[in-house]
Scaffold this motif. Structure first.
Motif, PDB file in Angstrom:
ATOM      1  N   PRO A  31      -4.014  11.315  -1.307  1.00 32.67           N
ATOM      2  CA  PRO A  31      -3.904  11.928   0.020  1.00 32.67           C
ATOM      3  C   PRO A  31      -5.235  11.832   0.761  1.00 32.67           C
ATOM      4  O   PRO A  31      -6.298  11.821   0.151  1.00 32.67           O
ATOM      5  N   THR A  32      -5.167  11.763   2.059  1.00 31.64           N
ATOM      6  CA  THR A  32      -6.394  11.671   2.855  1.00 31.64           C
ATOM      7  C   THR A  32      -6.911  13.078   3.143  1.00 31.64           C
ATOM      8  O   THR A  32      -6.143  14.005   3.396  1.00 31.64           O
ATOM      9  N   ALA A  33      -8.219  13.226   3.081  1.00 31.97           N
ATOM     10  CA  ALA A  33      -8.855  14.520   3.365  1.00 31.97           C
ATOM     11  C   ALA A  33      -8.927  14.717   4.878  1.00 31.97           C
ATOM     12  O   ALA A  33      -8.992  13.749   5.634  1.00 31.97           O
ATOM     13  N   ARG A  73       0.938   5.549  -0.348  1.00 34.36           N
ATOM     14  CA  ARG A  73       0.160   6.777  -0.270  1.00 34.36           C
ATOM     15  C   ARG A  73       0.891   7.863  -1.054  1.00 34.36           C
ATOM     16  O   ARG A  73       2.052   8.157  -0.810  1.00 34.36           O
ATOM     17  N   GLN A  98      -3.011   4.843  -2.919  1.00 36.86           N
ATOM     18  CA  GLN A  98      -4.010   5.724  -2.309  1.00 36.86           C
ATOM     19  C   GLN A  98      -3.597   7.167  -2.542  1.00 36.86           C
ATOM     20  O   GLN A  98      -2.410   7.489  -2.548  1.00 36.86           O
ATOM     21  N   THR A 101      -3.433  13.780  -5.731  1.00 35.62           N
ATOM     22  CA  THR A 101      -4.211  12.907  -6.616  1.00 35.62           C
ATOM     23  C   THR A 101      -3.530  12.763  -7.968  1.00 35.62           C
ATOM     24  O   THR A 101      -3.621  11.708  -8.607  1.00 35.62           O
ATOM     25  N   THR A 155       0.858  -1.183   0.000  1.00 36.71           N
ATOM     26  CA  THR A 155       0.000   0.000   0.000  1.00 36.71           C
ATOM     27  C   THR A 155       0.890   1.227   0.000  1.00 36.71           C
ATOM     28  O   THR A 155       1.769   1.360   0.842  1.00 36.71           O
ATOM     29  N   SER A 175     -10.460  15.282   8.502  1.00 36.20           N
ATOM     30  CA  SER A 175     -11.716  14.878   9.108  1.00 36.20           C
ATOM     31  C   SER A 175     -12.310  16.059   9.872  1.00 36.20           C
ATOM     32  O   SER A 175     -11.613  16.752  10.619  1.00 36.20           O
TER      33      SER A 175
END
Length: 167
Positions: free
Chosen positions: A145-147, A107, A143, A111, A105, A149
């Motif tokens: 980038p994570t947004a 990251r 994956q 995008t 995996t 929270s």
């Protein structure tokens, strides 16, 4: 009572206990193990022997295989040598997250880089296989980038979140 008297009393008690068991206190039991004296050395001959000095690398690899550490050490090599395996420019924008059951995996920093990594996935798998061995990484999961929270605290109300108040 002095220390000397205590030692003498302990020695006498040990002798009495040995007499009860039927062994004489001054005699040792014969050494077991082939009938050879433990003090006598057996020298190896001119040929190779298991008792000869071994290279450190061979000993470490034997230890890893005996303990079953090969898989975890190999996966650690993927993480440690990531920049060398995939190249400096890719390593700047992609970080390995996990390696489980042959699936790596990764990251990406954006995008756009996630899309680029998906296109380069075949070449990256070949580079990794050449660096650490075939079968270590069989497939990649990339994956973006994570947004961030917006959930803060223990309670949550369903809805669109902070965007509701913007207009």
């Amino acid at each position: 009572m002095t220390g000397r008297d205590l030692a003498h009393a302990a020695l006498e008690a040990a002798k009495a206990k040995a007499k009860e068991r039927g062994t004489s206190p001054g005699r040792r039991r014969p050494a077991t193990g082939g009938g050879q004296s433990p003090r006598r050395r057996r020298w190896s001959g001119p040929g190779a022997d298991a008792r000869d000095p071994q290279p450190l690398g061979r000993l470490v690899s034997r230890l890893m295989s005996d303990r079953g550490w090969n898989e975890s050490v190999t996966s650690a090599r993927v993480f440690a040598q990531w920049a060398r395996l995939v190249g400096e420019d890719v390593a700047e924008h992609a970080q390995p997250i996990a390696l489980k059951d042959g699936e790596l995996t990764v990251r990406a920093s954006s995008t756009a880089w996630a899309t680029q990594l998906r296109l380069l996935q075949g070449k990256l798998l070949h580079k990794i296989a050449a660096g650490v061995g075939n079968g270590v990484v069989k497939r990649m999961r990339i994956q973006g980038p994570t947004a961030p929270s917006w959930r803060k605290g223990p309670r949550h109300v369903p809805g669109r979140g902070p965007r509701d108040t913007y207009g």
